[in-house]
Design an enzyme around this catalytic site. Structure first.
Site, mmCIF file in Angstrom:
data_model
loop_
_atom_site.group_PDB
_atom_site.id
_atom_site.type_symbol
_atom_site.label_atom_id
_atom_site.label_comp_id
_atom_site.label_asym_id
_atom_site.label_seq_id
_atom_site.Cartn_x
_atom_site.Cartn_y
_atom_site.Cartn_z
ATOM 1 N N ILE A 184 20.976 -4.428 -25.138
ATOM 2 C CA ILE A 184 19.667 -3.749 -24.910
ATOM 3 C C ILE A 184 18.829 -5.260 -23.926
ATOM 4 O O ILE A 184 17.981 -5.434 -23.148
ATOM 5 C CB ILE A 184 18.888 -2.461 -25.485
ATOM 6 C CG1 ILE A 184 18.667 -3.014 -26.571
ATOM 7 C CG2 ILE A 184 20.290 -1.658 -25.428
ATOM 8 C CD1 ILE A 184 17.326 -2.241 -27.266
ATOM 9 N N ASP A 185 18.286 -6.128 -24.674
ATOM 10 C CA ASP A 185 17.423 -7.512 -25.221
ATOM 11 C C ASP A 185 17.577 -8.016 -23.961
ATOM 12 O O ASP A 185 17.152 -8.625 -23.175
ATOM 13 C CB ASP A 185 17.761 -8.609 -25.942
ATOM 14 C CG ASP A 185 16.834 -7.443 -27.378
ATOM 15 O OD1 ASP A 185 16.541 -6.215 -27.533
ATOM 16 O OD2 ASP A 185 17.518 -7.809 -28.602
ATOM 17 N N GLU A 193 7.942 -6.025 -28.437
ATOM 18 C CA GLU A 193 8.093 -6.042 -29.739
ATOM 19 C C GLU A 193 7.646 -7.390 -30.477
ATOM 20 O O GLU A 193 7.412 -7.832 -30.989
ATOM 21 C CB GLU A 193 8.818 -5.540 -30.717
ATOM 22 C CG GLU A 193 10.377 -6.243 -30.477
ATOM 23 C CD GLU A 193 11.391 -5.527 -30.835
ATOM 24 O OE1 GLU A 193 11.306 -4.618 -32.025
ATOM 25 O OE2 GLU A 193 13.107 -6.135 -30.910
ATOM 26 N N ARG A 240 -4.239 5.368 -27.433
ATOM 27 C CA ARG A 240 -2.564 5.819 -28.150
ATOM 28 C C ARG A 240 -1.671 5.119 -28.145
ATOM 29 O O ARG A 240 -1.586 4.347 -27.428
ATOM 30 C CB ARG A 240 -2.360 7.403 -27.824
ATOM 31 C CG ARG A 240 -3.088 8.159 -27.595
ATOM 32 C CD ARG A 240 -3.688 9.076 -29.462
ATOM 33 N NE ARG A 240 -4.300 9.807 -29.614
ATOM 34 C CZ ARG A 240 -5.347 9.725 -29.205
ATOM 35 N NH1 ARG A 240 -5.775 8.532 -29.540
ATOM 36 N NH2 ARG A 240 -6.403 11.258 -29.779
ATOM 37 N N ARG A 279 18.185 2.534 -27.433
ATOM 38 C CA ARG A 279 19.892 2.135 -27.434
ATOM 39 C C ARG A 279 20.829 2.892 -27.518
ATOM 40 O O ARG A 279 21.898 2.611 -27.335
ATOM 41 C CB ARG A 279 20.210 1.008 -29.147
ATOM 42 C CG ARG A 279 19.189 -0.065 -29.148
ATOM 43 C CD ARG A 279 20.365 -0.461 -30.048
ATOM 44 N NE ARG A 279 20.640 -0.462 -31.204
ATOM 45 C CZ ARG A 279 20.563 -1.637 -32.344
ATOM 46 N NH1 ARG A 279 19.612 -1.791 -32.579
ATOM 47 N NH2 ARG A 279 20.902 -0.619 -33.358
HETATM 48 O O1 F6P Z 1 18.669 -6.733 -30.611
HETATM 49 C C1 F6P Z 1 18.620 -5.403 -30.484
HETATM 50 C C2 F6P Z 1 17.710 -4.925 -31.140
HETATM 51 O O2 F6P Z 1 17.610 -3.685 -30.480
HETATM 52 C C3 F6P Z 1 16.842 -5.616 -30.536
HETATM 53 O O3 F6P Z 1 15.473 -5.121 -29.144
HETATM 54 C C4 F6P Z 1 15.565 -5.095 -31.733
HETATM 55 O O4 F6P Z 1 14.547 -6.212 -32.001
HETATM 56 C C5 F6P Z 1 16.759 -5.016 -32.804
HETATM 57 O O5 F6P Z 1 18.238 -5.241 -31.992
HETATM 58 C C6 F6P Z 1 16.726 -4.056 -33.849
HETATM 59 O O6 F6P Z 1 17.955 -4.091 -35.008
HETATM 60 P P1 F6P Z 1 17.520 -2.842 -36.391
HETATM 61 O O7 F6P Z 1 18.706 -1.801 -35.217
HETATM 62 O O8 F6P Z 1 18.626 -3.328 -36.780
HETATM 63 O O9 F6P Z 1 16.804 -2.091 -36.339
#
Ligand code: F6P
Length: 365
Positions: A143-144, A239, A283, A292
């Site tokens: 997704i990134d 993030e 907020r 995801r």
């Molecule tokens: O690489 C996909 C991702 O959803 C990132 O956007 C996120 O930082 C990470 O995986 C989160 O990982 P986990 O599912 O281990 O919390």
């Protein structure tokens, strides 16, 4: 006529899941069986399943109906690699290279070649396996959208679409209460999801890891905006966004994972600081793993189809140790180590970024 003598392909999905993986699985199975009369076995739970010597036959029947479903019917893992398996030795955790065992398992199962659907971490493992003589082709997903060598990855546009839907809903409540609404999205150290979601969801501010933000500038921009044009505002924060001179906000550290850091928490931090500096009710909401989930959007299904078909063709043509990639509307092959462990970030001259700037969106700089 094909150049290789492949009769059996093993397929796995590795790393964090995303919408469109099942579509890729279905496309690989259809193309292998219908176009080449080659059989396919799935490996459950990514490279973990390979070490556990698990193989499940995939065919046109048991992959029927999966195309539009989110997640992966094979399961996935973003902490397992055969090159560093954690074990306890004399009470201490050490990492063992069990990649030879993984290669042996493929041989015993009479697998001639592998297709690995994954992000930078998974492609890096795949490249390591290719160096050990495994005939392998990678399909990029995450997704990134941060994988080097390809303009788009499977899952990205669905995540953007989910984020845009969320932003649409947040506009109305933010407007009713004249609030600042801060929305944190995933993306690791790249700002693709934040940038595309912010563009599509009409955000006022987008904070991405590629541009360190000055919170005072953001606050003064929002104060001006609220005085002159709007009574509410939407701030999208990746993030991995960092304040000027500061670092990323870490949510957790997973010691057994090849990539130990999980990001998260910047949204609430930014919201707190903006509330103090602007005096406006603020907020924060974290979209997190919602991005995801769900059914893949049309673009991801079509990308998964093209990637799946191209990956099978690459194997049949003998183009091993490569990755299928999307460039200028074409699916091409690039060396697998282009994507292996390497990321792609937003450049300052990106047309997407410039579109945001020309629309008056503030990027914190
Ligand atoms: O690489 C996909 C991702 O959803 C990132 O956007 C996120 O930082 C990470 O995986 C989160 O990982 P986990 O599912 O281990 O919390």
């Amino acid at each position: 006529m094909t150049k290789s003598n492949i009769r059996k392909i093993a397929l796995l999905t590795g790393g964090g899941d995303c919408p469109g993986l099942n579509a890729a699985i279905r496309a690989v199975v259809q193309s292998a069986i219908i176009e080449y009369d080659v059989s396919v076995v799935g490996i459950p739970d990514g490279f973990k399943g390979l070490l556990e010597n698990k193989f499940v036959p995939l065919d046109l029947n048991n992959t029927t109906g999966i195309f539009s479903k989110g997640g992966t019917m094979l399961g996935s893992s973003n902490i397992d690699t055969p090159f560093a398996v954690p074990i306890l030795k004399n009470g201490k955790k050490v990492f063992e290279d069990r990649s030879d065992e993984a290669v042996r398992n493929l041989k015993t199962e009479r697998v001639d070649a592998m297709i690995v659907v994954g992000g930078d971490g998974t492609q890096s493992i795949a490249h390591g396996m290719a160096e050990k003589g495994v005939n392998i082709v990678g399909i990029p997903k995450t997704i990134d959208n941060d994988l080097a060598g390809t303009e788009f990855t499977i899952g990205f546009f669905t995540a953007v679409s989910t984020a845009v839907d969320a932003l649409d809903k947040l506009h109305s409540t933010a407007e009713s209460h004249h609030r600042v609404m801060v929305v944190e999205v995933m993306g690791r150290n790249a700002g693709w999801i934040a940038l595309f979601a912010g563009l599509g969801g009409d955000a006022d501010v987008i904070l991405i890891p590629e541009i360190a933000f000055d919170i005072k500038k953001v606050a003064s921009f929002l104060s001006d905006l609220h005085h002159t044009r709007k009574r509410y505002s939407i701030v999208v924060v990746a993030e991995g966004a960092k304040p000027l001179g500061g670092d990323v906000t870490v949510a957790r550290v997973i010691e057994d994972s090849p990539e130990k850091i999980r990001l998260g928490g910047i949204g609430h931090r930014v919201a707190g600081e903006l509330e103090q500096l602007t005096g406006r009710e603020t907020r924060a909401i974290v979209l997190g793993h919602l991005l995801r989930g769900g059914s893949p959007v049309g673009f991801d299904r079509i990308l998964a189809s093209r990637f799946g078909v191209a990956a099978v063709k690459a194997l049949m043509d003998g183009h091993f140790d490569s990755m299928v990639a999307y460039k200028n509307d074409q699916v091409e092959l690039v060396p697998l180590n282009t994507g292996a462990g390497k990321n792609r970030f937003i450049s300052p001259d990106s047309q997407f970024l410039q579109a945001g700037r020309h629309r008056g969106i503030h990027f914190g700089d």
